[in-house]
Design a protein around this motif. Structure first.
Motif, PDB file in Angstrom:
ATOM      1  N   GLY A 119     -14.765  29.648 -56.662  1.00 34.62           N
ATOM      2  CA  GLY A 119     -15.178  28.257 -56.739  1.00 34.62           C
ATOM      3  C   GLY A 119     -15.256  27.760 -58.170  1.00 34.62           C
ATOM      4  O   GLY A 119     -15.640  28.498 -59.076  1.00 34.62           O
ATOM      5  N   PHE A 120     -14.900  26.499 -58.351  1.00 35.93           N
ATOM      6  CA  PHE A 120     -14.921  25.847 -59.667  1.00 35.93           C
ATOM      7  C   PHE A 120     -15.819  24.620 -59.608  1.00 35.93           C
ATOM      8  O   PHE A 120     -15.748  23.837 -58.656  1.00 35.93           O
ATOM      9  N   LYS A 121     -16.649  24.443 -60.625  1.00 37.50           N
ATOM     10  CA  LYS A 121     -17.437  23.227 -60.729  1.00 37.50           C
ATOM     11  C   LYS A 121     -16.526  22.036 -61.034  1.00 37.50           C
ATOM     12  O   LYS A 121     -15.606  22.134 -61.845  1.00 37.50           O
ATOM     13  N   ILE A 122     -16.802  20.917 -60.400  1.00 38.62           N
ATOM     14  CA  ILE A 122     -16.181  19.655 -60.777  1.00 38.62           C
ATOM     15  C   ILE A 122     -17.104  18.984 -61.792  1.00 38.62           C
ATOM     16  O   ILE A 122     -18.282  18.768 -61.518  1.00 38.62           O
ATOM     17  N   ARG A 123     -16.601  18.707 -62.961  1.00 43.13           N
ATOM     18  CA  ARG A 123     -17.380  18.158 -64.080  1.00 43.13           C
ATOM     19  C   ARG A 123     -18.552  19.056 -64.451  1.00 43.13           C
ATOM     20  O   ARG A 123     -19.723  18.665 -64.346  1.00 43.13           O
ATOM     21  N   PRO A 124     -18.288  20.289 -64.890  1.00 48.26           N
ATOM     22  CA  PRO A 124     -19.383  21.164 -65.334  1.00 48.26           C
ATOM     23  C   PRO A 124     -20.095  20.573 -66.545  1.00 48.26           C
ATOM     24  O   PRO A 124     -19.484  19.895 -67.378  1.00 48.26           O
ATOM     25  N   ARG A 125     -21.373  20.859 -66.662  1.00 51.11           N
ATOM     26  CA  ARG A 125     -22.171  20.351 -67.764  1.00 51.11           C
ATOM     27  C   ARG A 125     -22.176  21.354 -68.909  1.00 51.11           C
ATOM     28  O   ARG A 125     -21.875  22.538 -68.700  1.00 51.11           O
ATOM     29  N   PRO A 126     -22.512  20.907 -70.118  1.00 57.90           N
ATOM     30  CA  PRO A 126     -22.508  21.818 -71.266  1.00 57.90           C
ATOM     31  C   PRO A 126     -23.389  23.039 -71.018  1.00 57.90           C
ATOM     32  O   PRO A 126     -24.515  22.920 -70.526  1.00 57.90           O
ATOM     33  N   GLY A 127     -22.849  24.219 -71.329  1.00 58.14           N
ATOM     34  CA  GLY A 127     -23.586  25.454 -71.164  1.00 58.14           C
ATOM     35  C   GLY A 127     -23.461  26.088 -69.788  1.00 58.14           C
ATOM     36  O   GLY A 127     -23.953  27.208 -69.578  1.00 58.14           O
ATOM     37  N   GLU A 128     -22.822  25.402 -68.837  1.00 62.11           N
ATOM     38  CA  GLU A 128     -22.676  25.950 -67.495  1.00 62.11           C
ATOM     39  C   GLU A 128     -21.391  26.770 -67.374  1.00 62.11           C
ATOM     40  O   GLU A 128     -20.379  26.446 -68.007  1.00 62.11           O
ATOM     41  N   ASP A 129     -21.422  27.805 -66.548  1.00 60.43           N
ATOM     42  CA  ASP A 129     -20.209  28.544 -66.218  1.00 60.43           C
ATOM     43  C   ASP A 129     -19.315  27.666 -65.354  1.00 60.43           C
ATOM     44  O   ASP A 129     -19.789  27.087 -64.354  1.00 60.43           O
ATOM     45  N   PRO A 130     -18.027  27.565 -65.682  1.00 55.16           N
ATOM     46  CA  PRO A 130     -17.165  26.635 -64.941  1.00 55.16           C
ATOM     47  C   PRO A 130     -16.723  27.144 -63.583  1.00 55.16           C
ATOM     48  O   PRO A 130     -16.271  26.355 -62.752  1.00 55.16           O
ATOM     49  N   TYR A 131     -16.825  28.440 -63.343  1.00 59.27           N
ATOM     50  CA  TYR A 131     -16.353  28.965 -62.060  1.00 59.27           C
ATOM     51  C   TYR A 131     -17.207  30.155 -61.642  1.00 59.27           C
ATOM     52  O   TYR A 131     -17.990  30.703 -62.414  1.00 59.27           O
TER      53      TYR A 131
END
Length: 215
Positions: free
Chosen positions: A194-206
């Protein structure tokens, strides 16, 4: 209220929970068509043996889930799910220690709710919930047969988690991706990315997930 002081508390919760389920799916372990719905309502109160001292604990907690599986072509099928919950503190908030216990606060994230996020990544555990908390969770997946019991499933998940508010579409966090699902007699074995849509700063993108059973 210091969240660390909440986390370190030893508390007593007395509660009763009622639930209803309706399952019209063709197979509870590996469904391909049909409808499922479930609702639960939990009540905690000092009259049900929750603690009164040094501060009282009481709340109500409502949760609802509905799943729909729609066969499309041959063995391909759509899966749609809507889940929601509302919890409310029922005790006098004149005492600043009174809040919904941390262990009972809603959290979201992970293979069971919001893929692209780690388990319980969407949470409100730095807030003392003295009023209400709520969430909505949407899930969609398209299962495509590959070979024998192996299936491929692109998906989309969305959810929010709100304090003293409720909304079907405000502040939604979203994730997308795909997975391989191997059907076994005890349910599907799932490998999802799974991948985040519009990840926030400092978050893991997937995030990668391994699970057994219906999502």
């Amino acid at each position: 209220l210091d969240p660390l002081s909440i986390d370190n508390q030893t508390i007593t919760i007395g509660a009763i929970t009622g639930s209803l389920r309706m399952d019209l799916r063709d197979d509870p372990l590996a469904p391909t068509r049909g409808f499922y719905a479930g609702v639960s309502y939990e009540v905690a109160d000092p009259s049900l043996l929750s603690q009164r001292d040094p501060f009282p604990i009481g709340y109500t907690r409502f949760q609802f889930r509905s799943d729909y599986l729609l066969p499309v072509w041959r063995s391909a099928s759509w899966y749609f799910s809507f889940r929601t919950g509302v919890e409310r503190n029922t005790q006098d908030i004149s005492d600043p220690r009174v809040a919904i216990p941390l262990i009972k606060q809603f959290t979201l994230g992970g293979v069971g709710s919001l893929r692209g996020f780690k388990e319980q990544e969407l949470n409100i555990q730095d807030i003392a919930i003295r009023g209400t908390a709520s969430y909505v969770n949407y899930r969609a997946q398209f299962d495509i047969p590959l070979s024998g019991p192996l299936r491929f499933g692109p998906f989309f998940d969305a959810a929010n988690l709100l304090v003293d508010d409720y909304s079907l579409n405000r502040n939604l966090r979203m994730g997308t991706g795909a997975g391989l699902h191997y059907l076994t007699p005890v349910g599907p074995v799932n490998f999802d990315l799974g991948f985040k849509i519009r990840p926030r700063p400092g978050e893991d993108p997937y995030r990668f997930y391994f699970s057994i059973g219906v999502i």
